[in-house]
Design an enzyme around this catalytic site. Structure first.
Site, mmCIF file in Angstrom:
data_model
loop_
_atom_site.group_PDB
_atom_site.id
_atom_site.type_symbol
_atom_site.label_atom_id
_atom_site.label_comp_id
_atom_site.label_asym_id
_atom_site.label_seq_id
_atom_site.Cartn_x
_atom_site.Cartn_y
_atom_site.Cartn_z
ATOM 1 N N PRO A 7 44.577 32.264 84.801
ATOM 2 C CA PRO A 7 43.423 33.141 85.017
ATOM 3 C C PRO A 7 42.151 32.514 84.467
ATOM 4 O O PRO A 7 42.153 31.933 83.375
ATOM 5 C CB PRO A 7 43.800 34.409 84.249
ATOM 6 C CG PRO A 7 45.294 34.416 84.273
ATOM 7 C CD PRO A 7 45.705 32.971 84.169
ATOM 8 N N CYS A 8 41.049 32.644 85.229
ATOM 9 C CA CYS A 8 39.867 31.838 84.927
ATOM 10 C C CYS A 8 38.596 32.570 84.500
ATOM 11 O O CYS A 8 37.569 31.913 84.326
ATOM 12 C CB CYS A 8 39.528 30.976 86.134
ATOM 13 S SG CYS A 8 39.348 31.908 87.678
ATOM 14 N N PRO A 9 38.567 33.893 84.304
ATOM 15 C CA PRO A 9 37.296 34.544 83.963
ATOM 16 C C PRO A 9 36.614 33.982 82.723
ATOM 17 O O PRO A 9 35.380 33.982 82.637
ATOM 18 C CB PRO A 9 37.700 36.008 83.745
ATOM 19 C CG PRO A 9 38.929 36.194 84.551
ATOM 20 C CD PRO A 9 39.653 34.885 84.465
ATOM 21 N N ASP A 10 37.398 33.498 81.769
ATOM 22 C CA ASP A 10 36.799 33.009 80.524
ATOM 23 C C ASP A 10 36.062 31.684 80.704
ATOM 24 O O ASP A 10 35.319 31.270 79.806
ATOM 25 C CB ASP A 10 37.873 32.866 79.442
ATOM 26 C CG ASP A 10 38.365 34.221 78.942
ATOM 27 O OD1 ASP A 10 37.530 35.128 78.813
ATOM 28 O OD2 ASP A 10 39.573 34.377 78.707
ATOM 29 N N PHE A 11 36.282 31.007 81.838
ATOM 30 C CA PHE A 11 35.571 29.756 82.103
ATOM 31 C C PHE A 11 34.549 29.906 83.216
ATOM 32 O O PHE A 11 33.878 28.950 83.588
ATOM 33 C CB PHE A 11 36.563 28.637 82.471
ATOM 34 C CG PHE A 11 37.547 28.331 81.379
ATOM 35 C CD1 PHE A 11 37.123 27.790 80.184
ATOM 36 C CD2 PHE A 11 38.901 28.598 81.548
ATOM 37 C CE1 PHE A 11 38.037 27.504 79.163
ATOM 38 C CE2 PHE A 11 39.814 28.322 80.544
ATOM 39 C CZ PHE A 11 39.384 27.773 79.347
#
Length: 388
Positions: free
Chosen positions: A100-104
């Site tokens: 999962p990529c929301p933090d980047f």
């Protein structure tokens, strides 16, 4: 003839990346996903496509659990035993996954490796180092590659992989270059264990790196710089149910309308699934066709490709010539999925659009899968390219 590589897939979502690999000749044997609605969709969609694509159930099943579970006492896990079983059969083992990529993501939380989702990237790398697959694919948002504070973390992960015996190469790809009707940039990291590369006859010459020999460009259909020069329309006045001829000089297969027709979205099982406001919004009728200049309420143009199919963070995409938001069926088409791919009737709209928006466009996944095979087999084609 070589056997098809055996895949263990992680953060599988609804299986877009897996499908691209499987229809290119890989054997998906083990599927992991934490979010049950995603896994339910994966299994539902697979049933509807199995006869068309000759899909088989994963030999080692579906696993709805946190990927962190697999790095606890690794020698005793189900995963370790399954991998060992494949090795005894002489199979080439690959891991594929996109944490999962929301933090980047610049448009997301941007917490980086300290965020709950960001930590999963380190977990995936740790899992690779522990289990030592022959090769792996890691997929994530471009922010991990282009944002300075995240790039430092990315480089640390690459160094760790190198210290554990892997050669790596990374590229920022754009889904539209593989024929998907969507601008969607993603960082793809490919790694191969040095020992496995030697066994396959892949050798680096003095001074070479994996970047020098990996065929990243081989399955690209359209160069981004060439697409930028094409006469795609910008905006036209919105007119409901209107007809508008396609301008000359365009590759039709890169347009939204082509994919709506190709997937027969009007008769697709998910065609009636779209958000309907309780009171009609006046802006649905006044935003010009093709006006995607704002963060939200972007109206697609029928004769142009779509912006990134991200439907979170209050981002709304409007139908080109209907006064409504796009449907799940239309979103699936924009992700270049086969028309046989469907979502369950009972999935919530929020989960439906989250499922679609999180996935890797099918044609991009397929292009990456074929690129890896070309590299692994050193030009010897042991698979039949699906013409879809």
């Amino acid at each position: 003839m070589f056997k098809a590589p055996t895949l263990f897939t992680f953060f599988a979502g609804a299986g877009f990346l897996d499908l691209g690999f499987e229809t290119s000749g890989y054997n998906v044997a083990f599927v992991n996903e934490y979010h049950k609605p995603f896994m339910d969709t994966y299994r539902h969609a697979r049933k509807g496509m199995k006869d068309v694509f000759n899909l088989h159930e994963p030999e080692f099943g579906y696993h709805v659990q946190d990927v962190s579970d697999f790095i606890q006492e690794p020698e005793n896990t189900i995963l370790s035993h399954r991998i060992e079983e494949c090795r005894k059969r002489g199979e080439l083992i690959g891991f594929i996954g996109g944490p999962p990529c929301p933090d980047f993501s610049v448009g997301g939380k941007n917490r980086g490796f300290e965020g709950d989702n960001g930590k999963l990237t380190a977990t995936y790398v740790e899992l690779i180092c522990q289990q030592q697959p022959d090769f792996f694919i890691f997929e994530n948002v471009k922010g991990l590659w282009r944002t300075q504070k995240h790039r430092s973390f990315f480089d640390q992960m690459i160094q760790k992989l190198k210290e554990n015996g892997y050669m790596t190469t990374a590229k920022l790809i754009n889904a539209i270059e593989f024929g998907a009707p969507q601008v969607r940039e993603r960082i793809i990291l490919f790694g191969i264990r040095g020992k496995s590369a030697s066994e396959l006859g892949i050798e680096l010459q003095k001074g070479q790196t994996l970047d020098d020999i990996f065929p990243w460009e081989k399955h690209i259909k359209y160069k981004a710089e060439d697409i930028a020069k094409m006469p795609f329309p910008t905006m036209d006045p919105f007119a409901e149910k209107s007809l508008l001829p396609m301008p000359e000089g365009l590759p039709e297969e890169l347009t939204v309308e082509y994919w709506f027709r190709k997937n027969d979205v009007k008769n697709h099982p998910n065609t009636q699934q779209y958000f309907k406001p309780r009171a009609g919004l006046a802006k649905f009728e006044v935003i010009p066709e093709g006006d995607d200049s704002k963060k939200s309420y972007k109206r697609l143009h029928r004769w142009r490709y779509s912006p990134t199919a991200a439907y979170g963070n209050n981002e709304v995409h409007l139908h080109p010539y209907e006064a409504r938001r796009i449907s799940v069926a239309e979103a699936l088409a924009i992700q270049s999925l086969p028309k046989e791919y469907t979502l369950p009737d009972d999935i919530t709209l929020s989960n439906a659009f989250k499922t679609v928006g999180n996935g890797v466009p099918y044609l991009a996944a397929k292009g990456i899968a074929q690129t890896v095979l070309d590299f692994i087999w050193v030009g010897e084609r042991v698979y039949e390219v699906n013409s879809r």
